[in-house]
Design a protein around this motif. Structure first.
Motif, PDB file in Angstrom:
ATOM      1  N   TYR B 285       0.780  -1.245   0.000  1.00 25.58           N
ATOM      2  CA  TYR B 285       0.000   0.000   0.000  1.00 25.58           C
ATOM      3  C   TYR B 285       0.809   1.292   0.000  1.00 25.58           C
ATOM      4  N   LEU B 286       2.071   1.229   0.384  1.00 19.15           N
ATOM      5  CA  LEU B 286       2.836   2.464   0.560  1.00 19.15           C
ATOM      6  C   LEU B 286       3.105   3.136  -0.783  1.00 19.15           C
ATOM      7  N   ILE B 287       2.796   4.423  -0.889  1.00 19.61           N
ATOM      8  CA  ILE B 287       3.108   5.162  -2.116  1.00 19.61           C
ATOM      9  C   ILE B 287       4.566   5.585  -2.080  1.00 19.61           C
ATOM     10  N   ARG B 288       4.978   6.151  -0.950  1.00 19.50           N
ATOM     11  CA  ARG B 288       6.374   6.530  -0.772  1.00 19.50           C
ATOM     12  C   ARG B 288       6.610   6.828   0.698  1.00 19.50           C
ATOM     13  N   ASN B 289       7.886   6.792   1.099  1.00 13.93           N
ATOM     14  CA  ASN B 289       8.137   7.146   2.492  1.00 13.93           C
ATOM     15  C   ASN B 289       8.395   8.641   2.613  1.00 13.93           C
ATOM     16  N   GLN B 290       8.169   9.174   3.804  1.00 13.34           N
ATOM     17  CA  GLN B 290       8.250  10.614   3.996  1.00 13.34           C
ATOM     18  C   GLN B 290       8.883  10.914   5.348  1.00 13.34           C
ATOM     19  N   GLY B 291       9.708  11.952   5.374  1.00 11.24           N
ATOM     20  CA  GLY B 291      10.398  12.296   6.613  1.00 11.24           C
ATOM     21  C   GLY B 291       9.932  13.607   7.197  1.00 11.24           C
ATOM     22  N   CYS B 292      10.105  13.764   8.502  1.00 10.55           N
ATOM     23  CA  CYS B 292       9.902  15.057   9.145  1.00 10.55           C
ATOM     24  C   CYS B 292      11.072  15.964   8.763  1.00 10.55           C
ATOM     25  N   PRO B 296      16.493  11.968   8.165  1.00 13.77           N
ATOM     26  CA  PRO B 296      16.796  11.086   7.040  1.00 13.77           C
ATOM     27  C   PRO B 296      16.128   9.714   7.147  1.00 13.77           C
ATOM     28  N   MET B 297      15.450   9.455   8.267  1.00 14.09           N
ATOM     29  CA  MET B 297      14.935   8.093   8.453  1.00 14.09           C
ATOM     30  C   MET B 297      13.540   7.908   7.870  1.00 14.09           C
ATOM     31  N   SER B 298      12.844   8.996   7.701  1.00 20.39           N
ATOM     32  CA  SER B 298      11.561   9.051   6.973  1.00 20.39           C
ATOM     33  C   SER B 298      10.692   7.821   7.176  1.00 20.39           C
ATOM     34  N   CYS B 299      10.156   7.677   8.377  1.00 25.72           N
ATOM     35  CA  CYS B 299       9.373   6.489   8.705  1.00 25.72           C
ATOM     36  C   CYS B 299       7.907   6.631   8.302  1.00 25.72           C
ATOM     37  N   GLY B 300       7.488   7.847   7.937  1.00 31.72           N
ATOM     38  CA  GLY B 300       6.076   8.043   7.575  1.00 31.72           C
ATOM     39  C   GLY B 300       5.864   7.871   6.083  1.00 31.72           C
ATOM     40  N   GLY B 301       4.752   8.399   5.608  1.00 30.44           N
ATOM     41  CA  GLY B 301       4.508   8.371   4.171  1.00 30.44           C
ATOM     42  C   GLY B 301       3.106   7.973   3.832  1.00 30.44           C
ATOM     43  N   PRO B 302       2.606   8.473   2.691  1.00 30.42           N
ATOM     44  CA  PRO B 302       1.251   8.149   2.288  1.00 30.42           C
ATOM     45  C   PRO B 302       1.109   6.703   1.836  1.00 30.42           C
ATOM     46  N   ALA B 303      -0.043   6.135   2.112  1.00 25.97           N
ATOM     47  CA  ALA B 303      -0.338   4.765   1.698  1.00 25.97           C
ATOM     48  C   ALA B 303      -1.750   4.749   1.141  1.00 25.97           C
ATOM     49  N   GLU B 304      -1.979   3.911   0.168  1.00 23.85           N
ATOM     50  CA  GLU B 304      -3.281   3.940  -0.496  1.00 23.85           C
ATOM     51  C   GLU B 304      -3.931   2.566  -0.538  1.00 23.85           C
ATOM     52  N   VAL B 305      -5.199   2.535  -0.158  1.00 21.15           N
ATOM     53  CA  VAL B 305      -6.018   1.346  -0.377  1.00 21.15           C
ATOM     54  C   VAL B 305      -6.863   1.653  -1.616  1.00 21.15           C
ATOM     55  N   LYS B 306      -6.678   0.856  -2.660  1.00 22.66           N
ATOM     56  CA  LYS B 306      -7.251   1.228  -3.955  1.00 22.66           C
ATOM     57  C   LYS B 306      -8.743   0.941  -4.092  1.00 22.66           C
ATOM     58  N   GLU B 307      -9.244  -0.102  -3.404  1.00 24.77           N
ATOM     59  CA  GLU B 307     -10.670  -0.394  -3.550  1.00 24.77           C
ATOM     60  C   GLU B 307     -11.200  -1.105  -2.317  1.00 24.77           C
ATOM     61  N   PRO B 309     -14.107  -1.619   0.999  1.00 23.34           N
ATOM     62  CA  PRO B 309     -14.739  -0.793   2.034  1.00 23.34           C
ATOM     63  C   PRO B 309     -13.780   0.187   2.707  1.00 23.34           C
ATOM     64  N   PHE B 310     -12.481  -0.087   2.645  1.00 16.66           N
ATOM     65  CA  PHE B 310     -11.524   0.774   3.343  1.00 16.66           C
ATOM     66  C   PHE B 310     -10.716   1.631   2.375  1.00 16.66           C
ATOM     67  N   GLU B 311     -11.268   1.853   1.177  1.00  9.77           N
ATOM     68  CA  GLU B 311     -10.604   2.600   0.123  1.00  9.77           C
ATOM     69  C   GLU B 311     -10.191   4.009   0.570  1.00  9.77           C
ATOM     70  N   GLY B 312      -9.060   4.469   0.066  1.00  6.69           N
ATOM     71  CA  GLY B 312      -8.653   5.849   0.316  1.00  6.69           C
ATOM     72  C   GLY B 312      -7.154   5.980   0.536  1.00  6.69           C
ATOM     73  N   VAL B 313      -6.674   7.231   0.427  1.00  9.69           N
ATOM     74  CA  VAL B 313      -5.267   7.499   0.695  1.00  9.69           C
ATOM     75  C   VAL B 313      -5.131   7.874   2.160  1.00  9.69           C
ATOM     76  N   SER B 314      -4.229   7.200   2.846  1.00  9.70           N
ATOM     77  CA  SER B 314      -4.024   7.509   4.255  1.00  9.70           C
ATOM     78  C   SER B 314      -2.527   7.654   4.500  1.00  9.70           C
ATOM     79  N   HIS B 315      -2.119   7.463   5.721  1.00 12.72           N
ATOM     80  CA  HIS B 315      -0.708   7.598   6.066  1.00 12.72           C
ATOM     81  C   HIS B 315      -0.252   6.306   6.725  1.00 12.72           C
ATOM     82  N   ARG B 316       1.003   5.936   6.481  1.00 11.03           N
ATOM     83  CA  ARG B 316       1.517   4.705   7.072  1.00 11.03           C
ATOM     84  C   ARG B 316       1.498   4.816   8.604  1.00 11.03           C
TER      85      ARG B 316
END
Lengths: 132, 615
Positions: B285-292, B296-307, B309-316
């Protein structure tokens, strides 16, 4: 020719490059608004933009990019310091900023702190060979 | 001053006025930043016995000393107040971009006092401060709030450089497990801090700053930053595993050693855990990782469920959310987890406390204490849709949400089973089963903010060192030997050198304390020694303890949940046993220089320069 190669897909948006750049050019003071590299952030995308030659006036015509199916104004990824936007101009003095690769030989501090691999310095070895 | 901006912004919401004060250099040196400076101000200015949601409480945003300096992971900051959840001191740690923007605007701290008569937001644009009406934002969720505020800024470039912290409906509705969210997905989550912001009718804080942050000795500072970056690059875990899988990359490992809780801490080490690991989320599901900022460790990042009941872009999600909202609710579907995490972020709720309430509700339901007619739905373990519904109900205080919104054992008590709420001091228990790490058991019990794991991460030595090294650091996880000493040292050091300085605890896997200290010393220019910094941590810890004692939180509250005390571990090194926290606690109090009731002695307080601060 030395180049900084940008792979935006690897950029994590941590903006450490902005901190490092301003520190290098302002005697250790940190200020991303004075950085010669800025990370354009939109949604889940990060695009590092490195400043190029400044311009005195806004463009009279523009190109729109389509990236990942979304349309972007040319200004978004433009490298110029330009009166129409605050990027690449000192906020207090309005002086235009341009990347200088942190001197000669090039030692760009933005590349040094980039662990993700989004920024890479290339063309330095090649230049050395040519000189030899 | 260097590293510190040197200014405190004090906002009186009742009068809609503000003042700018100087940060005293001696105060800054002693209390460093983040929870340190916030603790001392709360201790001096807020009566611990007041109503946390009343006019007398103060809400403080306090940046870590190194925020904005480019120190490696130097971004962490806190929101602090008296907690409406625990009744004790509250400080909720957060990263992202917002804290740096406040620093670049020229402020180390913002102190909010009083209550606004109508919804307001605070605008900070360098020296221009404005308290503005926010009627049109009240009722909006966190994502909408940020989008609306940004759309109202004329210059799109300035909008891009503007950072926002806000509350969602949960904070507005005084939900006692509400969070303050910034940069949409970054949560200052614990202690119900969002409810304090809501009680003040403060919807959002908007920051834009163009000022410099200076460091005292740039050359030495840059050298220490490069040394830390070098160490992170050299660490496989810090530079590869963490960016790829986030902190949840440890789900599988912690499951194997019996630390990952399943089904409201009833079970451990179930093989299903791998389905909901950090690896599973990253791969699927992860689109990419993202840092504060400057991390440099960038543990976050957007994640997407494509279809579905739980569809949508969220965050890891982070490990805690994985553990508590996943296996601990019997949920092994990453899509339900991503949706649950996103709903918490959108509505402004702490994922950890929310998940602890849901797992409690599920057990109450499965054991027949909570009838389906009350819930209005099936609440079986593993029911992802029920999780999402309960989150929404909690934000708006509807249905069972009315009980959940009060936090602690309110829901469990209503159905006659207070011990099915797994928590300490009314705060939901962190996602590490204490029965397989006795240092962590003592750590969660003695944490000054409730059932929290992150005041001293003993698992570095009790679990991680066994698997990933260094071997000489490894200690027996289920022995009581040496645990009180180890814990106390870690609490003091982590408080000052990591939390107050503004480093991220996750980064310690790559940059250990000897690499953190030079960054703090060279950036601030304070002629610290390492022991001085640790003593500062001890002083801060004792003040937090005193605040809690004055608020009525005593030894009787330093206790593990009954399940962890009495039901033996079913797997892992502690199989068949329970930690004896009471014994460890006695020794811990003694080491701390506290009496048998856990009250700091006058001698200890005097030693720390806190004469006359006793009960």
């Amino acid at each position: 020719m030395p180049r900084i190669k940008i792979d935006h897909k690897k950029c994590t948006g941590c903006r450490h490059c902005e901190a490092a750049c301003s520190s290098e050019h302002y005697d250790g003071s940190i200020n991303p608004k004075k950085s010669r590299i800025r990370i354009f952030i939109e949604g889940e995308r990060f695009y590092p933009v490195i400043s190029g030659p400044p311009t005195d006036a806004e463009c009279t015509s523009k190109i729109d990019y389509v990236l990942h199916g979304e349309e972007y104004d040319e200004c978004t990824l433009c490298r110029a310091s330009c009166p129409t936007r605050p990027w690449f101009r000192e906020p207090d003095t309005d002086v235009a900023l341009k990347c200088d690769f942190c001197g000669d030989p090039p030692d760009p501090k933005c590349v040094n702190v980039c662990i993700s691999g989004a920024l890479e310095l290339t063309g330095v070895e090649e230049e050395k060979k040519e000189a030899a | 001053m260097h590293a510190w901006a040197g200014k405190i912004l004090r906002v009186d919401l009742s009068e809609r006025e503000y003042d700018i004060e100087d940060l005293d250099p001696y105060f800054a040196k002693m209390y460093i930043g983040a929870q340190g400076t916030a603790t001392r101000i709360l201790y001096d200015e807020v009566d611990p016995t007041i109503d946390a949601l009343g006019e007398e409480n103060k809400l403080i945003f306090s940046t870590g000393a190194l925020v904005g300096t480019g120190a490696v992971t130097g971004i962490r900051s806190v929101w602090a107040a008296k907690s409406p959840l625990t009744g004790g001191i509250a400080f909720s740690n957060v990263g992202g971009y917002f804290p740096a923007e406040v620093k670049f605007a020229g402020y180390d701290m913002i102190i909010f006092e009083g209550i606004a008569d109508d919804p307001v937001m605070l605008w900070i644009d360098d020296d221009e401060i404005e308290i503005m009406d926010a009627d049109h934002l009240w009722g909006k969720d966190v994502f909408e709030t940020e989008d609306i505020i940004k759309s109202e800024i004329d210059d799109p470039w300035k909008a891009m450089d503007t950072r926002i912290a806000s509350i969602g409906p949960a904070g507005e509705n005084l939900v006692k497990i509400a969070a303050i969210m910034s940069d949409k997905h970054r949560a200052a989550a614990r202690c119900g801090i969002g409810a304090v912001m809501g009680s003040k009718n403060l919807k959002a804080v908007v920051a834009h700053g163009t000022k410099d942050v200076s460091v005292a000795v740039p050359e030495a500072f840059n050298k220490s930053v490069n040394a830390a970056l070098g160490a992170i690059r050299a660490s496989e875990r810090a530079s590869k595993v963490f960016p790829a899988y986030g902190s949840a990359g440890l789900v599988n490992f912690y499951n194997e050693v019996g630390l990952l809780p399943h089904m409201n801490f009833k079970k451990m080490a179930l093989p299903e855990a791998h389905k909901i690991s950090g690896q599973a989320v990253a791969d699927g599901y992860l689109i990419r990782n993202q840092g504060c900022f400057s991390c440099p460790m960038s543990c976050g990042g957007p994640a997407e469920v494509k279809e579905g009941p739980f569809e949508g872009v969220s965050h890891r999600p982070e490990y805690e959310t994985h553990a508590l909202m996943g296996p601990n609710c019997g949920i092994y579907d990453p899509e339900a987890l991503l949706k649950g995490n996103n709903e918490c972020n959108r509505l402004g709720i702490d994922t950890m406390d929310m998940a602890c309430q849901v797992s409690c509700a599920m057990e109450l339901y499965e054991e027949g204490h909570l009838p389906e007619s009350d819930a209005g739905m099936k609440l079986n373990f593993g029911n992802g849709e029920a999780l999402v519904t309960l989150i929404q109900q909690t934000a708006y205080r509807e249905g069972l949400g009315e009980l959940i919104a009060e936090g602690g054992a309110t829901l469990a008590e209503k159905y006659g089973q207070p011990d099915l709420f797994i928590g300490v001091k009314k705060m939901g228990y962190a996602g590490y089963d204490a029965r397989n790490a006795y240092g962590m058991a003592l750590g969660v019990v003695t944490s000054t903010r409730g059932g929290c794991h992150c005041r001293a991460y003993t698992l570095v030595r009790e679990a991680l060192a066994h698997a990933f090294g260094p071997k000489e650091m490894a200690v027996d996880p289920v022995s009581m030997q040496g645990k009180a000493e180890m814990l106390m040292m870690m609490q003091n050091m982590q408080t000052a050198l990591v939390d107050c300085a503004g480093f991220c605890q996750f980064s310690m896997s790559g940059q250990p304390p000897p690499l953190l200290f030079p960054q703090l010393a060279t950036a601030t220019g304070v002629n610290y020694t390492m022991p001085e910094v640790v003593i500062n941590g001890e002083r801060i810890w004792n003040l937090q303890k005193m605040f809690n004692l004055k608020a009525g939180i005593t030894k009787a509250d330093d206790v593990l949940p009954k399940r962890l005390r009495e039901e033996p571990a079913t797997a892992g090194p502690g199989k068949g046993k329970n930690p004896d926290v009471e014994t460890m606690l006695k020794y811990y109090y003694m080491l701390r220089g506290w009496d048998e009731e856990g009250v700091p002695t006058p001698q200890k307080l005097a030693e720390l320069g806190l004469e006359g601060q006793g009960l």
